[in-house]
Design a protein around this motif. Structure first.
Motif, PDB file in Angstrom:
ATOM      1  N   GLY A  14       1.153  -1.089  -0.024  1.00 40.92           N
ATOM      2  CA  GLY A  14       0.388  -0.003   0.442  1.00 40.92           C
ATOM      3  C   GLY A  14       0.582   1.275   0.083  1.00 40.92           C
ATOM      4  N   GLN A  15       1.781   1.167   0.506  1.00 40.90           N
ATOM      5  CA  GLN A  15       2.459   2.291   0.574  1.00 40.90           C
ATOM      6  C   GLN A  15       3.061   2.253  -0.194  1.00 40.90           C
ATOM      7  OE1 GLN A  15       4.558   1.103   4.517  1.00 40.90           O
ATOM      8  NE2 GLN A  15       3.422   2.343   5.591  1.00 40.90           N
ATOM      9  N   ILE A  16       4.442   1.181  -0.722  1.00 42.07           N
ATOM     10  CA  ILE A  16       4.897   1.520  -2.151  1.00 42.07           C
ATOM     11  C   ILE A  16       3.662   2.236  -3.415  1.00 42.07           C
ATOM     12  CG2 ILE A  16       5.432  -0.058  -3.818  1.00 42.07           C
ATOM     13  CD1 ILE A  16       6.937  -1.507  -1.581  1.00 42.07           C
ATOM     14  N   SER A  17       2.189   1.820  -3.774  1.00 41.50           N
ATOM     15  CA  SER A  17       1.143   2.289  -4.270  1.00 41.50           C
ATOM     16  C   SER A  17       1.299   3.611  -4.325  1.00 41.50           C
ATOM     17  CB  SER A  17       0.307   1.329  -4.231  1.00 41.50           C
ATOM     18  OG  SER A  17      -0.329  -0.286  -4.126  1.00 41.50           O
ATOM     19  N   LEU A  18       1.174   4.417  -3.148  1.00 40.34           N
ATOM     20  CA  LEU A  18       0.548   5.379  -2.960  1.00 40.34           C
ATOM     21  C   LEU A  18       2.464   6.384  -3.154  1.00 40.34           C
ATOM     22  CD1 LEU A  18      -0.521   5.520   0.761  1.00 40.34           C
ATOM     23  CD2 LEU A  18      -1.960   5.572  -1.423  1.00 40.34           C
ATOM     24  N   LEU A  19       3.356   6.336  -3.229  1.00 43.45           N
ATOM     25  CA  LEU A  19       4.747   6.111  -3.632  1.00 43.45           C
ATOM     26  C   LEU A  19       4.512   6.188  -5.431  1.00 43.45           C
ATOM     27  CD1 LEU A  19       7.272   4.584  -1.126  1.00 43.45           C
ATOM     28  CD2 LEU A  19       6.152   7.676  -1.407  1.00 43.45           C
ATOM     29  N   LEU A  20       4.267   5.166  -5.659  1.00 41.35           N
ATOM     30  CA  LEU A  20       4.647   5.105  -7.578  1.00 41.35           C
ATOM     31  C   LEU A  20       2.596   5.514  -8.112  1.00 41.35           C
ATOM     32  CD1 LEU A  20       5.330   1.630  -7.352  1.00 41.35           C
ATOM     33  CD2 LEU A  20       7.006   3.581  -8.337  1.00 41.35           C
ATOM     34  N   GLU A  21       1.871   6.394  -7.202  1.00 42.93           N
ATOM     35  CA  GLU A  21       0.759   7.018  -8.348  1.00 42.93           C
ATOM     36  C   GLU A  21       1.217   7.806  -8.824  1.00 42.93           C
ATOM     37  OE1 GLU A  21      -3.043   9.376  -6.855  1.00 42.93           O
ATOM     38  OE2 GLU A  21      -1.757   9.306  -4.839  1.00 42.93           O
ATOM     39  N   PRO A  22       1.971   9.002  -8.697  1.00 44.21           N
ATOM     40  CA  PRO A  22       2.326  10.094  -9.802  1.00 44.21           C
ATOM     41  C   PRO A  22       2.630   9.122 -11.389  1.00 44.21           C
ATOM     42  CG  PRO A  22       2.891  11.019  -8.177  1.00 44.21           C
ATOM     43  CD  PRO A  22       2.391   9.037  -7.162  1.00 44.21           C
ATOM     44  N   LEU A  23       3.566   8.660 -11.411  1.00 48.48           N
ATOM     45  CA  LEU A  23       4.459   7.727 -11.711  1.00 48.48           C
ATOM     46  C   LEU A  23       2.933   6.530 -12.927  1.00 48.48           C
ATOM     47  CD1 LEU A  23       7.225   5.842 -10.624  1.00 48.48           C
ATOM     48  CD2 LEU A  23       7.171   7.653 -12.449  1.00 48.48           C
ATOM     49  N   PHE A  24       2.318   5.777 -12.619  1.00 46.65           N
ATOM     50  CA  PHE A  24       0.780   5.416 -12.342  1.00 46.65           C
ATOM     51  C   PHE A  24       0.440   5.998 -13.508  1.00 46.65           C
ATOM     52  CE2 PHE A  24      -3.360   2.867 -12.263  1.00 46.65           C
ATOM     53  CZ  PHE A  24      -2.824   1.309 -12.697  1.00 46.65           C
ATOM     54  N   ARG A  25      -0.157   7.390 -13.079  1.00 45.83           N
ATOM     55  CA  ARG A  25      -1.188   8.156 -13.750  1.00 45.83           C
ATOM     56  C   ARG A  25      -0.520   8.610 -14.632  1.00 45.83           C
ATOM     57  NH1 ARG A  25      -5.401  11.611 -10.438  1.00 45.83           N
ATOM     58  NH2 ARG A  25      -5.131  10.394  -8.507  1.00 45.83           N
ATOM     59  N   ALA A  26       0.765   8.725 -15.003  1.00 49.51           N
ATOM     60  CA  ALA A  26       1.541   9.727 -16.021  1.00 49.51           C
ATOM     61  C   ALA A  26       1.196   8.004 -17.046  1.00 49.51           C
ATOM     62  CB  ALA A  26       2.893   9.154 -15.918  1.00 49.51           C
ATOM     63  N   TRP A  27       1.996   6.354 -16.427  1.00 51.28           N
ATOM     64  CA  TRP A  27       1.817   5.892 -17.841  1.00 51.28           C
ATOM     65  C   TRP A  27       0.731   5.585 -18.458  1.00 51.28           C
ATOM     66  CZ3 TRP A  27       5.062   2.472 -14.338  1.00 51.28           C
ATOM     67  CH2 TRP A  27       6.445   2.742 -14.021  1.00 51.28           C
ATOM     68  N   VAL A  28       0.005   5.731 -17.565  1.00 51.67           N
ATOM     69  CA  VAL A  28      -1.909   5.352 -18.196  1.00 51.67           C
ATOM     70  C   VAL A  28      -2.660   6.163 -17.880  1.00 51.67           C
ATOM     71  CG1 VAL A  28      -1.651   2.626 -18.126  1.00 51.67           C
ATOM     72  CG2 VAL A  28      -1.984   3.762 -16.531  1.00 51.67           C
ATOM     73  N   PRO A  29      -2.550   7.507 -18.107  1.00 50.24           N
ATOM     74  CA  PRO A  29      -3.056   9.147 -18.069  1.00 50.24           C
ATOM     75  C   PRO A  29      -5.156   8.537 -18.559  1.00 50.24           C
ATOM     76  CG  PRO A  29      -2.496   8.978 -19.533  1.00 50.24           C
ATOM     77  CD  PRO A  29      -1.320   8.256 -19.632  1.00 50.24           C
ATOM     78  N   PHE A  30      -4.929   7.685 -19.028  1.00 46.76           N
ATOM     79  CA  PHE A  30      -6.282   7.578 -20.043  1.00 46.76           C
ATOM     80  C   PHE A  30      -7.258   6.977 -19.209  1.00 46.76           C
ATOM     81  CE2 PHE A  30      -4.017   3.752 -20.798  1.00 46.76           C
ATOM     82  CZ  PHE A  30      -4.665   2.661 -20.886  1.00 46.76           C
ATOM     83  N   MET A  31      -6.609   6.576 -18.044  1.00 44.99           N
ATOM     84  CA  MET A  31      -7.312   5.912 -17.282  1.00 44.99           C
ATOM     85  C   MET A  31      -8.712   6.177 -16.231  1.00 44.99           C
ATOM     86  SD  MET A  31      -7.441   2.775 -17.463  1.00 44.99           S
ATOM     87  CE  MET A  31      -7.247   1.152 -15.676  1.00 44.99           C
TER      88      MET A  31
END
Length: 189
Positions: A171-188
């Motif tokens: 969960g902590q890692i997911s929150l840290l990676l949230e900006p990258l995830f939003r950048a990689w798949v912005p259509f989501m």
């Protein structure tokens, strides 16, 4: 004792204590009403339920809820793969029993608990993604799901404890990676 190494292992003592404490917490078969309640709690952490809910939220909402759903779903899916890799490396058999035959037939390994990891992940992610009421609700619900897995006899205490630790870290890692995830798949979003 290990047949290759006749010396008793300290790990064996831990596993034996784990099995004893887990058996002590397990509900008796005759406790019908309590078993229904704990069974409901045990199933409330099922991945299919949470993934279906996230898909419905993503398809039917806009704004923050629409943006939160892929984060939760992505966390659940990545965590599921990670937990399964560990399970197939460790291969600890589930405790003997009749409840949870679907779990026993599709996932015979118990360490670590995927349900414990999932509910801990969801609670941690809720603190980072919000809203506050959901974080409080999931933080209160997660320990009940975690202990229900032992009470219903599909996991040992060590399984759920390690699962919860894995889930908190994920969960902590997911929150840290949230900006990258939003950048990689912005259509989501």
């Amino acid at each position: 004792m290990n047949p290759i190494n006749p010396e008793p292992s300290p790990w064996n003592a831990v596993l034996e204590a784990d099995a004893r404490w887990s058996a002590w917490l397990r509900l008796p078969a005759g406790a019908k009403i309590r078993r229904y309640l704990w069974s409901f709690l045990a199933h409330s952490g099922d991945s299919w339920f949470w993934l279906a809910a996230m898909l419905i939220i993503w398809l039917t909402t806009k704004g923050e809820w629409h943006a939160r759903a892929p984060m939760y779903a992505g966390g659940i899916l990545v965590l599921a793969v990670f937990v399964m890799v560990i399970k197939f490396r460790v291969r600890r058999a589930r405790p003997a029993g009749n409840w949870g035959m679907l779990y026993r037939s599709t996932d015979p390994h118990s360490f670590p608990s995927g349900h414990a990891a999932r509910v801990a992940l969801l609670a941690v992610m809720a603190w980072g993604l919000g809203p506050l009421w959901l974080a409080v609700l999931l933080t209160g619900w997660a320990p009940l799901v975690i202990i229900s897995r032992v009470r219903m006899g599909v996991h040992y205490l060590l399984d759920v404890a390690v699962g919860a630790i894995v889930g908190v870290a994920a969960g902590q890692i997911s929150l840290l990676l949230e900006p990258l995830f939003r950048a990689w798949v912005p259509f989501m979003f």
